[in-house]
Enzyme design. Structure first.
Site: not given
Lengths: 295, 386
Positions: A215, A253
């Site tokens: 990511e 995150h």
């Protein structure tokens, strides 16, 4: 075969009497994991709701149970400390599930673990599973498919939890089994990373292909791409989340942030493709991409 | 968490780093007195907002009289600052910093961040101060000198001295600069920063080394052990919907598109945005409801998504692991009743308790709901529903 854990792995849970620790210990036991005890300071000498012995310290737990792995659910403020305690007690694999640990705590803990040669998975991760043998973490066990004679098997490495489940599900649906799936976590400073795990899967005879899910944020995927080109001969199928993420925003995150133009999905995808790796454009076609490569 | 420049200056002062005197005002009438107290002819008037691009927007202004200070302050307080970083609506200015203009001989750059690849903090310094470090990194990466911290010992004084010398400070000045670098490194660790930046660090014509402007970001995960830092939080700088979401343990980020997203897990939430884009749509938000979502939390998530007037359709994408599909189905039915769906809602559920959830939704017969079989189907359906 598998990497890092198998049916002989003996696991303790740090934070076993907490809500999450107790719930997931039960789930892991049901899956077949050999959980041999737990730690909660102040509750040593009692039994957990699962009938497992509870110890005050990791040292006592290891001495009494012979545990070699731990699953940590200790709250964020004390979680890095808990990881170091486990390492000091002789645990060889620390799986740190806790989310929200201060980054500088992880800087210190990671160095401590490295110096003792202990492997860390996480933090802020779903954990690790070797389907059919051992589950240390919070992933739903039933979506996984253990290897069988003649089955095509993948190893999975991922920075995201639910996206891993998505990938596992798509593979299982197509009859592709998994040797081991590792959620490395969404934090900027963490334990095992793509490169170390790629090497382990490369060396595992039963793993035929490797799925890596990255990511935005940092440059782990770019480094992994360069490493794959040099050292990995098995097919690698990748997906990078966050192609539409705006810069400067933390996408859930702690580690998923594009800063100063670094860490974009586009840069990661370009690096992976340049290294000859199959990159799936859509999270929905990962399983199909794996099946295509292994056909 | 970000803080304002005036707060960053206070932090530097508290760490013993030399900073020029300054005044902070919150209305234009205070400007003339502040100007006089500073006792300098030329004073810089700077709007205190987190967004960059202040200079270009006219919100950093040199003035040479009390009257001029007041009129520029009045202008900055009167209308929101619009820059490339703020979007067309701009940001309202609530505080203004005033400081004497400094006669600068040379400008330097100093910062501390965590080097993710090496997993330790790194002190960076450059002789090219006053410009964005990214620009220097792209144009002249060799100009950026680095010293990595020992994870347990922190930065050593010898490292700071070496770095000060490496950016071309004379021996006499390097000592003062090294002292500042060392103190900045300590501050970074003590306060759990994610960025501590002095830009520029200047050598004045008179030979002093001073921190002229500073930027600090703090690790949100460590704020609970730094109440002094947490108290610096300015909610007026935040998107109200994002604040509301945070109160309910939801991770929400507003975007420009028209398809609302409700997803569990950060990675899946990001890739849901991506797949919407892949099929020709545009996401209105990032929203991760998290693994331990309650029906109340999920209803709140719908409330936040549907309060955005841009939203013309919603995609619910849940892969039930720890979060259970029936909890989401329950929340969908409740939200339909309590919040009301004025736009189509496409639902894709998979994983834990999915059969129960599908049955619940089928029985509830919410007219705006459309179910999807997989992620691609869901993305196509929600784009078609616009």
């Amino acid at each position: 075969m598998s990497i890092l854990i198998d049916k002989s792995t003996r696991v303790i849970c740090q934070g076993i009497t907490g809500k999450a620790g107790a719930f997931h210990t039960a789930q892991c036991l049901e899956y077949g994991t050999k959980i041999v005890g737990g730690c909660t300071p102040g509750k040593g000498g009692t039994k957990s709701e699962h009938g497992l012995p509870v110890f005050d310290t990791c040292h006592e737990a290891v001495a009494a149970t012979g545990a070699n792995a731990t699953m940590i659910f200790v709250p964020a403020g004390g979680a890095a400390e808990a990881a170091m305690e486990a390492a000091d007690a002789g645990i060889r694999l620390v799986v740190l599930i806790t989310e929200g640990i201060p980054t500088l705590d992880m800087v210190r803990a990671r160095k401590y673990l490295d110096d003792t040669g202990v492997r860390l998975i996480g933090p802020n991760c779903p954990g690790i599973i070797t389907p059919g043998q051992c589950k240390i973490g919070i992933m739903p066990g039933y979506i996984h498919k253990p290897p069988t004679r003649g089955s095509k098997n993948v190893g999975i490495i991922s920075r995201s939890g639910t996206l891993t489940y998505e990938a596992v599900w798509q593979c299982s649906e197509r009859g592709l089994a998994q040797t081991t799936c590792v959620g490395i976590g969404g934090d900027p400073v963490k334990g095992l990373n793509f490169i170390e795990l790629l090497d382990l899967f490369q060396a595992d005879a039963e793993t035929h292909a490797i799925v890596m899910i990255g990511e935005i944020g940092g440059s782990d995927e770019e480094q992994a791409a360069a490493h794959i080109k040099q050292h990995v001969t098995k097919p690698v199928i990748a997906f990078i989340a966050g192609q539409t993420a705006p810069p400067g925003k933390r996408m859930g995150h702690a580690g998923a942030i594009i800063s100063g133009g670094e860490g974009t999905a586009q840069s990661k995808i370009a690096a992976l493709r340049a290294a000859g790796i199959t990159v799936s454009d859509s999270p929905a076609t990962l399983g199909e991409a794996v099946a295509g490569v292994l056909r | 968490m970000k803080v304002h420049e005036y707060q960053a200056r206070e932090l530097l002062r508290s760490a013993g780093i030399p900073v020029p005197p300054s005044e902070v005002i919150d209305n234009p009438n205070q400007a003339p007195q502040a100007y006089l107290r500073l006792g300098s002819e030329t004073v810089v008037v700077k709007a205190q907002v987190h967004a960059g691009g202040r200079g270009k927007a006219g919100y950093v202004q040199l003035v040479t009289s009390a009257d001029e200070a007041k009129s520029h302050a009045a202008r900055m307080f009167a209308s929101p600052m619009v820059s490339k970083q703020t979007g067309p609506q701009g940001v309202q200015v609530h505080k203004i910093l005033m400081a004497p203009a400094v006669d600068i001989a040379r400008e330097f750059y100093v910062s501390v961040v965590v080097d993710r690849a090496r997993r330790v903090p790194v002190l960076m310094a450059s002789s090219e101060g006053g410009v964005e470090i990214e620009e220097v990194a792209a144009r002249n990466p060799d100009a950026i000198k680095k010293a990595w911290f020992h994870p347990h010992l922190g930065l050593s004084t010898f490292q700071a001295r070496a770095l000060a010398a490496a950016i071309g400070l004379s021996r006499a000045k390097a000592k003062a600069a090294a002292d500042i670098m060392y103190k900045l490194a300590r501050l970074f660790q003590e306060k759990d920063c994610s960025l501590a930046e002095i830009n520029p660090l200047v050598e004045t014509a008179a030979g002093e080394i001073l921190a002229i402007d500073a930027k600090f970001n703090f690790d949100d995960n460590a704020l609970c052990r730094h109440p002094d830092i947490a108290a610096l939080f300015d909610p007026s700088e935040e998107n109200p919907a994002e604040l509301q979401a945070k109160e309910h343990n939801l991770s929400y980020i507003a975007l420009d598109g028209n398809i609302g997203c409700l997803v569990n897990g950060a990675g899946l939430a990001m890739s849901t945005m991506d797949i919407i884009k892949l099929h020709g749509g545009s996401p209105a938000n990032f929203l991760d409801v998290g693994g331990s979502v309650t029906p109340e939390g999920a209803v709140e998530a719908f409330r936040i998504i549907l309060a955005d007037p841009k939203v013309k359709a919603v995609l619910v994408n849940i892969f039930g692991g720890i979060a259970k599909c029936d909890v989401i189905a329950d929340a969908l039915i409740k939200a339909a009743k309590e919040v009301g769906f004025n736009v189509p809602v496409v639902v894709r559920l998979e994983g834990t308790n999915v059969d129960v959830a599908r049955k619940m939704l089928a029985e509830a017969k919410v007219p705006q709901l459309r179910s999807a079989t997989d992620l691609t189907d869901a993305a196509k359906k929600v784009v078609a529903a616009l």
